[in-house]
Design an enzyme around this catalytic site. Structure first.
Site, PDB file in Angstrom:
ATOM      1  N   ASP A  30       8.073   4.269 -61.842  1.00 48.09           N
ATOM      2  CA  ASP A  30       7.958   2.999 -61.129  1.00 48.09           C
ATOM      3  C   ASP A  30       9.357   2.429 -60.852  1.00 48.09           C
ATOM      4  O   ASP A  30      10.131   2.205 -61.786  1.00 48.09           O
ATOM      5  CB  ASP A  30       7.154   2.027 -61.998  1.00 48.09           C
ATOM      6  CG  ASP A  30       6.561   0.882 -61.217  1.00 48.09           C
ATOM      7  OD1 ASP A  30       6.794   0.799 -60.004  1.00 48.09           O
ATOM      8  OD2 ASP A  30       5.853   0.055 -61.826  1.00 48.09           O
ATOM      9  N   ASP A  31       9.696   2.203 -59.576  1.00 50.95           N
ATOM     10  CA  ASP A  31      10.960   1.551 -59.190  1.00 50.95           C
ATOM     11  C   ASP A  31      12.208   2.410 -59.424  1.00 50.95           C
ATOM     12  O   ASP A  31      13.311   1.871 -59.514  1.00 50.95           O
ATOM     13  CB  ASP A  31      11.156   0.226 -59.943  1.00 50.95           C
ATOM     14  CG  ASP A  31      10.247  -0.888 -59.444  1.00 50.95           C
ATOM     15  OD1 ASP A  31       9.252  -0.586 -58.759  1.00 50.95           O
ATOM     16  OD2 ASP A  31      10.520  -2.054 -59.746  1.00 50.95           O
ATOM     17  N   CYS A  70       5.021  -1.104 -54.671  1.00 56.57           N
ATOM     18  CA  CYS A  70       4.148  -0.180 -55.398  1.00 56.57           C
ATOM     19  C   CYS A  70       2.713  -0.121 -54.894  1.00 56.57           C
ATOM     20  O   CYS A  70       2.195   0.972 -54.663  1.00 56.57           O
ATOM     21  CB  CYS A  70       4.173  -0.503 -56.892  1.00 56.57           C
ATOM     22  SG  CYS A  70       3.965  -2.238 -57.270  1.00 56.57           S
ATOM     23  N   LYS A 129      -0.090   3.567 -64.935  1.00 52.89           N
ATOM     24  CA  LYS A 129      -0.257   2.444 -64.006  1.00 52.89           C
ATOM     25  C   LYS A 129      -1.223   2.770 -62.879  1.00 52.89           C
ATOM     26  O   LYS A 129      -1.163   3.844 -62.291  1.00 52.89           O
ATOM     27  CB  LYS A 129       1.116   2.067 -63.449  1.00 52.89           C
ATOM     28  CG  LYS A 129       1.080   1.069 -62.305  1.00 52.89           C
ATOM     29  CD  LYS A 129       2.473   0.701 -61.856  1.00 52.89           C
ATOM     30  CE  LYS A 129       2.444  -0.183 -60.614  1.00 52.89           C
ATOM     31  NZ  LYS A 129       3.769  -0.721 -60.282  1.00 52.89           N
ATOM     32  N   HIS A 131      -2.751  -0.343 -60.464  1.00 49.71           N
ATOM     33  CA  HIS A 131      -2.317  -1.394 -59.527  1.00 49.71           C
ATOM     34  C   HIS A 131      -2.970  -1.270 -58.152  1.00 49.71           C
ATOM     35  O   HIS A 131      -2.337  -1.522 -57.123  1.00 49.71           O
ATOM     36  CB  HIS A 131      -0.793  -1.410 -59.402  1.00 49.71           C
ATOM     37  CG  HIS A 131      -0.246  -2.779 -59.105  1.00 49.71           C
ATOM     38  ND1 HIS A 131       1.096  -3.020 -58.919  1.00 49.71           N
ATOM     39  CD2 HIS A 131      -0.861  -3.978 -58.947  1.00 49.71           C
ATOM     40  CE1 HIS A 131       1.292  -4.299 -58.680  1.00 49.71           C
ATOM     41  NE2 HIS A 131       0.120  -4.905 -58.691  1.00 49.71           N
ATOM     42  N   HIS A 269      10.014  -0.114 -64.299  1.00 52.66           N
ATOM     43  CA  HIS A 269       9.792  -1.506 -63.903  1.00 52.66           C
ATOM     44  C   HIS A 269      10.190  -2.423 -65.051  1.00 52.66           C
ATOM     45  O   HIS A 269      10.068  -2.068 -66.212  1.00 52.66           O
ATOM     46  CB  HIS A 269       8.316  -1.695 -63.549  1.00 52.66           C
ATOM     47  CG  HIS A 269       8.009  -2.882 -62.716  1.00 52.66           C
ATOM     48  ND1 HIS A 269       8.066  -4.168 -63.191  1.00 52.66           N
ATOM     49  CD2 HIS A 269       7.615  -2.987 -61.418  1.00 52.66           C
ATOM     50  CE1 HIS A 269       7.726  -5.013 -62.235  1.00 52.66           C
ATOM     51  NE2 HIS A 269       7.456  -4.324 -61.140  1.00 52.66           N
ATOM     52  N   ASP A 321       7.776   5.696 -56.741  1.00 48.64           N
ATOM     53  CA  ASP A 321       6.920   5.086 -55.721  1.00 48.64           C
ATOM     54  C   ASP A 321       7.725   4.452 -54.586  1.00 48.64           C
ATOM     55  O   ASP A 321       7.211   4.265 -53.486  1.00 48.64           O
ATOM     56  CB  ASP A 321       5.945   4.081 -56.326  1.00 48.64           C
ATOM     57  CG  ASP A 321       6.608   3.024 -57.198  1.00 48.64           C
ATOM     58  OD1 ASP A 321       7.830   3.092 -57.422  1.00 48.64           O
ATOM     59  OD2 ASP A 321       5.891   2.124 -57.684  1.00 48.64           O
ATOM     60  N   HIS A 322       8.994   4.110 -54.838  1.00 45.39           N
ATOM     61  CA  HIS A 322       9.882   3.548 -53.815  1.00 45.39           C
ATOM     62  C   HIS A 322      11.270   3.422 -54.415  1.00 45.39           C
ATOM     63  O   HIS A 322      11.515   3.853 -55.543  1.00 45.39           O
ATOM     64  CB  HIS A 322       9.368   2.181 -53.317  1.00 45.39           C
ATOM     65  CG  HIS A 322       9.036   1.215 -54.415  1.00 45.39           C
ATOM     66  ND1 HIS A 322      10.008   0.615 -55.198  1.00 45.39           N
ATOM     67  CD2 HIS A 322       7.846   0.769 -54.898  1.00 45.39           C
ATOM     68  CE1 HIS A 322       9.433  -0.166 -56.081  1.00 45.39           C
ATOM     69  NE2 HIS A 322       8.127  -0.086 -55.941  1.00 45.39           N
ATOM     70  N   LYS A 347      14.231  -1.662 -53.015  1.00 46.05           N
ATOM     71  CA  LYS A 347      12.830  -2.083 -53.166  1.00 46.05           C
ATOM     72  C   LYS A 347      12.513  -3.265 -52.258  1.00 46.05           C
ATOM     73  O   LYS A 347      13.306  -4.194 -52.121  1.00 46.05           O
ATOM     74  CB  LYS A 347      12.584  -2.464 -54.628  1.00 46.05           C
ATOM     75  CG  LYS A 347      11.196  -3.017 -54.925  1.00 46.05           C
ATOM     76  CD  LYS A 347      11.046  -3.330 -56.399  1.00 46.05           C
ATOM     77  CE  LYS A 347       9.673  -3.931 -56.696  1.00 46.05           C
ATOM     78  NZ  LYS A 347       9.472  -4.151 -58.144  1.00 46.05           N
TER      79      LYS A 347
END
Length: 548
Positions: A30-31, A70, A129, A131, A269, A321-322, A347
């Site tokens: 994540d991130d 995300c 995760k 979301h 994250h 994810d990004h 992001k």
């Protein structure tokens, strides 16, 4: 006779191996910034296990997320379609789901790669995760839940890890609205001294602030096993170890049958973890510590696959994810977001490369050549058709925006099937890249760009993330134009004088229409009757039974 029998047995064995369906282990951080990893150019953070995956497999250098945040990016990954098609994009400031008690989420009629593989006989699991929403109309309908989207097993965070999950880390959710409601409550409270009639208004204002926002840790920071809430609020300190153990156990339980594991890490994250074994060990503070913990976790998953003798029949994938969160830092911890290498932005920026270009690593010994590097434009949306192809799923499907990656990964194709790629920020078409069939150039036009603050900075440090609408962006007519092949950092704007194909490039670009979305205020705001709860609402609370 003996020779003929041995020959026949060999042929049968050969075809059994050839027909055996591969396993899939998909690992998403994540991130994570593309510049955070050693094999993508970082020489100060230690990531030997991730680097090993790249050296033993294939590395993509132009692997693009379909969104810079995300919720929409993950929706695109799992469906193989731009998030706009499933309504997972927003026209306003809120680009991700904010409450587990909201009604928005990945629509029940959408199709994920997990659902397709489940229909092909795969055991499917999601650890970590989600979301993508939980309920639609009432608590327990689970219309958006992973179990309803093809994952036969789920353990993890139906929401995400965010600052509200750890006392003292501040809040991530509509902070300005929270402050406005707090101030309104205070004003009405002062009014009680002179006007008894405002008592009810004061109580209502206090409830509007405290119930959804003051109890966010209880509402959003939970762990579920399948459709049961097993911990509310969750204990963050032990989360990495529990997620890793669940992922390893899923692989071990299903080693004798085809399986798909989507291991969606809570890292990196914020809030950042403070695991003792990694605290203070890196050269980049707590963020570096967390990244080296991520690498260790990836190493343990790889070790589990290899130790079970599954490596030659397991398609492993590592990505983010990004892009990394540039604006996330404070004076105590320092930088808490990732590094996006030479790429501009990060992001929440749907156009600039730093927000959407992510690591893409694939390992499959015996099938994918070790050390291959692919520089062609590819997308996270390509994973869906790739998994379908490898699982021998030939059933009809709806329109997909991704393409099967295997020809590129195996070296059987030199060019990507993505001639065009569209880059959205919310529902707005932010940029388009065009890879002309007769050229190595990859042209990219920006219809608008975020307004950085302070001016000249590389991010939106006033709002903490860049927004996609209104006064937060500058529209360009004609659009900004760059050639990513010669200028990947998007620092040299092309003009009619410097680019002979300038007019042709702009003529190739057309803006698609928008559709109904799942990210409206009506869909995302908290509703008590939709809130997942361990116990009797509103008295929600429990701790995971470690003996289960």
């Amino acid at each position: 006779d003996i020779n003929r029998k041995m020959s026949r047995d060999f042929v049968v064995l050969f075809w059994e191996v050839e027909d055996k369906k591969p396993n899939f282990v998909l690992m998403m951080v994540d991130d994570l910034g593309i510049g955070d990893i050693g094999c993508y150019g970082n020489d100060t953070i230690r990531t030997p296990n991730i680097d090993r995956l790249a050296s033993e497999g294939v590395k993509l250098t132009q692997y693009i997320a379909a969104a810079p945040l995300c919720t929409p990016s993950r929706a695109a990954l799992m469906t193989g379609r731009y998030p706009l098609r499933s309504g997972m994009a927003s026209p306003g400031r809120v680009q991700v789901l904010l409450f587990l008690g909201g009604s928005g989420g990945l629509p029940p009629n959408e199709t994920t790669f997990a659902k397709r593989l489940q229909q092909q006989g795969y055991t499917t699991g999601l650890v970590g995760k989600w979301h993508q929403g939980v309920n639609c109309e009432f608590r327990g309908d689970h219309c958006h839940h992973p179990n309803q989207h093809g994952f036969s097993y789920f353990y993890g965070l139906p929401f995400t890890l965010f600052n509200d999950c750890v006392p003292g880390e501040g809040s991530d959710v509509l902070v300005d609205l929270q402050l406005a409601l707090q101030h309104l409550t205070l004003l009405l409270g002062l009014g009680l001294l002179t006007m008894v009639g405002v008592t009810l208004s004061c109580i209502v204002a206090a409830a509007m602030w405290y119930v959804p926002f003051g109890l966010l840790r209880t509402w959003n920071c939970i762990i579920m096993r399948n459709q049961d809430v097993i911990e509310q609020p969750m204990t963050v300190e032990t989360l990495p170890q529990r997620l890793l153990a669940e992922a390893q156990n899923f692989i071990k339980r299903n080693a004798d049958r085809p399986f798909l594991l989507f291991f969606s890490l809570a890292h990196i994250h914020t809030p950042l973890f403070t695991t003792p074994a990694f605290a203070g060990k890196s050269r980049h503070g707590r963020y570096g510590d967390n990244l080296e913990e991520v690498d260790w976790i990836i190493g343990k998953i790889t070790e589990t696959v290899d130790s079970l003798g599954l490596a030659n029949n397991t398609f492993m994938h590592f990505t983010s994810d990004h892009g990394g969160h540039l604006e996330d830092s404070d004076s105590l911890i320092g930088q808490k977001g990732g590094w996006n290498s030479i790429y501009k932005g990060g992001k929440a920026m749907g156009g600039w490369e730093g927000g959407i270009r992510v690591p893409g690593i694939f390992r499959w010994p015996g099938r994918l050549a070790a050390g291959r590097v692919v520089d062609e434009p590819t997308s996270l949306m390509d994973l869906y058709p790739t998994l379908k192809y490898l699982a021998k799923d030939t059933q009809p499907d709806r329109h997909l925006d991704g393409f099967n990656l295997m020809p590129l990964l195996e070296g059987k194709a030199a060019r990507s099937e993505h001639e065009f790629m569209f880059h959205y920020c919310g529902v707005y078409l932010n940029a388009v890249r065009w890879h002309p069939p007769d050229s190595n150039s990859i042209f990219k036009v920006h219809f608008f760009t975020p307004n950085f603050f302070p001016p000249g900075a590389g991010g939106c440090y006033d709002t903490k993330v860049c927004l996609c609408h209104g006064q937060h962006v500058t529209h360009h007519n004609p659009p900004l134009l760059y050639d990513l092949f010669h200028d990947p950092s998007e620092s040299r704007q092309l003009t009619p004088e410097t680019e002979p194909r300038y007019a042709e490039i702009l003529q190739q670009i057309a803006k698609p229409n928008t559709i109904q979305n799942q990210m409206s205020w009506e869909k995302i705001l908290w509703r008590p009757w939709l809130q997942p709860c361990c116990g009797t609402f509103p008295f929600c609370g429990c701790k995971e039974d470690k003996n289960i």
